[in-house]
Motif scaffolding. Sequence first.
Motif, PDB file in Angstrom:
ATOM      1  N   LEU A 120       0.819  -1.214   0.000  1.00 27.83           N
ATOM      2  CA  LEU A 120       0.000   0.000   0.000  1.00 27.83           C
ATOM      3  C   LEU A 120       0.852   1.264   0.000  1.00 27.83           C
ATOM      4  CD1 LEU A 120      -2.751  -1.132   2.526  1.00 27.83           C
ATOM      5  CD2 LEU A 120      -3.080  -0.658   0.082  1.00 27.83           C
ATOM      6  N   GLU A 121       1.951   1.246   0.740  1.00 28.63           N
ATOM      7  CA  GLU A 121       2.808   2.432   0.805  1.00 28.63           C
ATOM      8  C   GLU A 121       3.512   2.685  -0.520  1.00 28.63           C
ATOM      9  OE1 GLU A 121       5.289   1.677   4.150  1.00 28.63           O
ATOM     10  OE2 GLU A 121       3.697   2.113   5.618  1.00 28.63           O
ATOM     11  N   SER A 122       3.968   1.621  -1.186  1.00 24.76           N
ATOM     12  CA  SER A 122       4.625   1.810  -2.483  1.00 24.76           C
ATOM     13  C   SER A 122       3.637   2.365  -3.496  1.00 24.76           C
ATOM     14  CB  SER A 122       5.217   0.493  -2.989  1.00 24.76           C
ATOM     15  OG  SER A 122       4.201  -0.440  -3.308  1.00 24.76           O
ATOM     16  N   GLU A 148       5.489  -1.977 -10.612  1.00 26.71           N
ATOM     17  CA  GLU A 148       6.656  -1.615  -9.803  1.00 26.71           C
ATOM     18  C   GLU A 148       7.951  -2.037 -10.496  1.00 26.71           C
ATOM     19  OE1 GLU A 148       6.755  -0.001  -6.755  1.00 26.71           O
ATOM     20  OE2 GLU A 148       4.635   0.402  -7.119  1.00 26.71           O
ATOM     21  N   ILE A 149       7.983  -3.223 -11.071  1.00 29.85           N
ATOM     22  CA  ILE A 149       9.185  -3.697 -11.751  1.00 29.85           C
ATOM     23  C   ILE A 149       9.507  -2.823 -12.954  1.00 29.85           C
ATOM     24  CG2 ILE A 149      10.157  -5.593 -13.133  1.00 29.85           C
ATOM     25  CD1 ILE A 149       8.665  -7.531 -11.279  1.00 29.85           C
ATOM     26  N   LEU A 150       8.507  -2.558 -13.793  1.00 27.49           N
ATOM     27  CA  LEU A 150       8.731  -1.731 -14.979  1.00 27.49           C
ATOM     28  C   LEU A 150       9.218  -0.345 -14.595  1.00 27.49           C
ATOM     29  CD1 LEU A 150       8.548  -1.255 -18.035  1.00 27.49           C
ATOM     30  CD2 LEU A 150       6.141  -0.612 -17.700  1.00 27.49           C
ATOM     31  N   THR A 151       8.589   0.246 -13.597  1.00 28.17           N
ATOM     32  CA  THR A 151       8.976   1.593 -13.157  1.00 28.17           C
ATOM     33  C   THR A 151      10.424   1.613 -12.664  1.00 28.17           C
ATOM     34  OG1 THR A 151       6.710   2.127 -12.519  1.00 28.17           O
ATOM     35  CG2 THR A 151       8.448   3.450 -11.540  1.00 28.17           C
ATOM     36  N   TYR A 152      10.788   0.609 -11.867  1.00 25.98           N
ATOM     37  CA  TYR A 152      12.143   0.538 -11.324  1.00 25.98           C
ATOM     38  C   TYR A 152      13.176   0.397 -12.449  1.00 25.98           C
ATOM     39  CZ  TYR A 152      15.869  -0.942  -8.107  1.00 25.98           C
ATOM     40  OH  TYR A 152      17.033  -1.037  -7.380  1.00 25.98           O
ATOM     41  N   LEU A 153      12.889  -0.452 -13.432  1.00 31.49           N
ATOM     42  CA  LEU A 153      13.815  -0.624 -14.552  1.00 31.49           C
ATOM     43  C   LEU A 153      13.916   0.649 -15.391  1.00 31.49           C
ATOM     44  CD1 LEU A 153      12.868  -4.243 -15.735  1.00 31.49           C
ATOM     45  CD2 LEU A 153      14.936  -3.549 -14.504  1.00 31.49           C
ATOM     46  N   MET A 154      12.782   1.291 -15.650  1.00 34.86           N
ATOM     47  CA  MET A 154      12.785   2.509 -16.479  1.00 34.86           C
ATOM     48  C   MET A 154      13.520   3.660 -15.785  1.00 34.86           C
ATOM     49  SD  MET A 154       8.978   2.473 -18.248  1.00 34.86           S
ATOM     50  CE  MET A 154       9.283   3.985 -19.207  1.00 34.86           C
ATOM     51  N   LYS A 155      13.349   3.762 -14.478  1.00 34.85           N
ATOM     52  CA  LYS A 155      14.028   4.827 -13.737  1.00 34.85           C
ATOM     53  C   LYS A 155      15.541   4.605 -13.700  1.00 34.85           C
ATOM     54  CE  LYS A 155      10.370   6.447 -10.649  1.00 34.85           C
ATOM     55  NZ  LYS A 155       9.902   6.568  -9.241  1.00 34.85           N
ATOM     56  N   ASN A 156      15.963   3.372 -13.913  1.00 36.55           N
ATOM     57  CA  ASN A 156      17.391   3.035 -13.928  1.00 36.55           C
ATOM     58  C   ASN A 156      17.828   2.610 -15.329  1.00 36.55           C
ATOM     59  OD1 ASN A 156      18.365   2.986 -10.897  1.00 36.55           O
ATOM     60  ND2 ASN A 156      16.325   2.059 -10.930  1.00 36.55           N
ATOM     61  N   LYS A 157      17.303   3.295 -16.325  1.00 37.48           N
ATOM     62  CA  LYS A 157      17.562   2.962 -17.726  1.00 37.48           C
ATOM     63  C   LYS A 157      19.063   2.815 -17.992  1.00 37.48           C
ATOM     64  CE  LYS A 157      15.311   5.424 -20.669  1.00 37.48           C
ATOM     65  NZ  LYS A 157      14.921   6.562 -21.557  1.00 37.48           N
ATOM     66  N   GLY A 158      19.420   1.706 -18.669  1.00 34.87           N
ATOM     67  CA  GLY A 158      20.808   1.470 -19.040  1.00 34.87           C
ATOM     68  C   GLY A 158      21.645   0.844 -17.952  1.00 34.87           C
ATOM     69  N   ILE A 159      21.071   0.680 -16.760  1.00 36.73           N
ATOM     70  CA  ILE A 159      21.800   0.099 -15.631  1.00 36.73           C
ATOM     71  C   ILE A 159      21.320  -1.329 -15.417  1.00 36.73           C
ATOM     72  CG2 ILE A 159      22.251   0.250 -13.153  1.00 36.73           C
ATOM     73  CD1 ILE A 159      21.742   3.268 -13.386  1.00 36.73           C
ATOM     74  N   VAL A 160      22.256  -2.247 -15.243  1.00 36.78           N
ATOM     75  CA  VAL A 160      21.884  -3.639 -14.989  1.00 36.78           C
ATOM     76  C   VAL A 160      21.360  -3.769 -13.559  1.00 36.78           C
ATOM     77  CG1 VAL A 160      22.680  -6.018 -14.825  1.00 36.78           C
ATOM     78  CG2 VAL A 160      23.586  -4.523 -16.620  1.00 36.78           C
ATOM     79  N   ILE A 161      20.145  -4.286 -13.442  1.00 36.84           N
ATOM     80  CA  ILE A 161      19.527  -4.519 -12.132  1.00 36.84           C
ATOM     81  C   ILE A 161      19.505  -6.019 -11.895  1.00 36.84           C
ATOM     82  CG2 ILE A 161      17.464  -4.219 -10.722  1.00 36.84           C
ATOM     83  CD1 ILE A 161      18.807  -1.584 -11.472  1.00 36.84           C
ATOM     84  N   TRP A 189       9.839  -6.731  -3.113  1.00 35.53           N
ATOM     85  CA  TRP A 189       9.218  -7.558  -2.074  1.00 35.53           C
ATOM     86  C   TRP A 189       9.813  -7.368  -0.687  1.00 35.53           C
ATOM     87  CZ3 TRP A 189      10.133  -9.689  -6.997  1.00 35.53           C
ATOM     88  CH2 TRP A 189       8.976 -10.011  -7.731  1.00 35.53           C
ATOM     89  N   GLY A 190      11.031  -6.876  -0.606  1.00 31.68           N
ATOM     90  CA  GLY A 190      11.651  -6.666   0.699  1.00 31.68           C
ATOM     91  C   GLY A 190      12.668  -7.747   1.049  1.00 31.68           C
ATOM     92  N   TYR A 191      13.476  -7.465   2.065  1.00 30.55           N
ATOM     93  CA  TYR A 191      14.578  -8.357   2.434  1.00 30.55           C
ATOM     94  C   TYR A 191      14.092  -9.721   2.916  1.00 30.55           C
ATOM     95  CZ  TYR A 191      17.822  -4.429   2.197  1.00 30.55           C
ATOM     96  OH  TYR A 191      18.579  -3.373   1.762  1.00 30.55           O
ATOM     97  N   ASP A 192      12.892  -9.774   3.511  1.00 36.94           N
ATOM     98  CA  ASP A 192      12.446 -11.022   4.121  1.00 36.94           C
ATOM     99  C   ASP A 192      11.650 -11.905   3.172  1.00 36.94           C
ATOM    100  OD1 ASP A 192      10.305  -9.305   3.950  1.00 36.94           O
ATOM    101  OD2 ASP A 192       9.474  -9.809   5.920  1.00 36.94           O
ATOM    102  N   PHE A 193      11.625 -11.548   1.878  1.00 35.83           N
ATOM    103  CA  PHE A 193      10.859 -12.338   0.919  1.00 35.83           C
ATOM    104  C   PHE A 193      11.510 -13.706   0.725  1.00 35.83           C
ATOM    105  CE2 PHE A 193       9.773 -13.419  -3.602  1.00 35.83           C
ATOM    106  CZ  PHE A 193       8.418 -13.625  -3.378  1.00 35.83           C
TER     107      PHE A 193
END
Length: 225
Positions: A117-119, A159-172, A182-186
Amino acid sequence: MHRTILIVEDEPILREIMKDYFINEGYDVLEAGDGKEALSLFQEREVHLIILDIMLPELDGWSVCQRIRKSSNVPIIMLTARVDEDDTLLGFELGADDYVTKPYSPPILLARAKRLLESRAVQESAGDTLVSSGIAVHFPSRTVTVDGVNGNLTHTEFEILTYLMKNKGIVITREQLITKIWGYDFAGDDRTVNSHIRNLRHKLGDKSKCIMTVVRSGYKFEDHA
């Protein structure tokens, strides 16, 4: 703003425990004891997140998830007593955003719901649009269009698409995606990420080539005509 949680669980005691936790945190709660009742409530009321058990009478959780995904990207957390990886991946392929295995800790379930919800709230307040190669992400409405056509992404795909687009050209890396989305505890693994990427590429159609696989590393977003 009040957020409404739809809890779909056929065991009244478990449903009551979850309900109390969410009400104590200030959420409004709707309850359903079977799949058909869940769909009816979802169509009648505004719902911001769904906690959905898989093993339900009338209509199972997978079928409920699949039907909801035809018209909505509302976040969905699946509850399951199963531990089979293939069952978990099926849920993700049908559009689930997260999985919690029974028996579970109510505070952990609450934390996962809050994270989703927060994201979503952060993206809604961003108030802008991200555009690249014909893919347009509109944050206030949380919609994605591909060459003007609605992509109908789930919460996690968005969320995945947004994260990749915001880091365009960077390997994630896949590990970075798991931590970010999902967080560290996933408890999931690379197959979870791969499943979501596969679904996302399918919905992007010809623009799927913008999401490049970097062998033994992860993914990156690149502009393509």
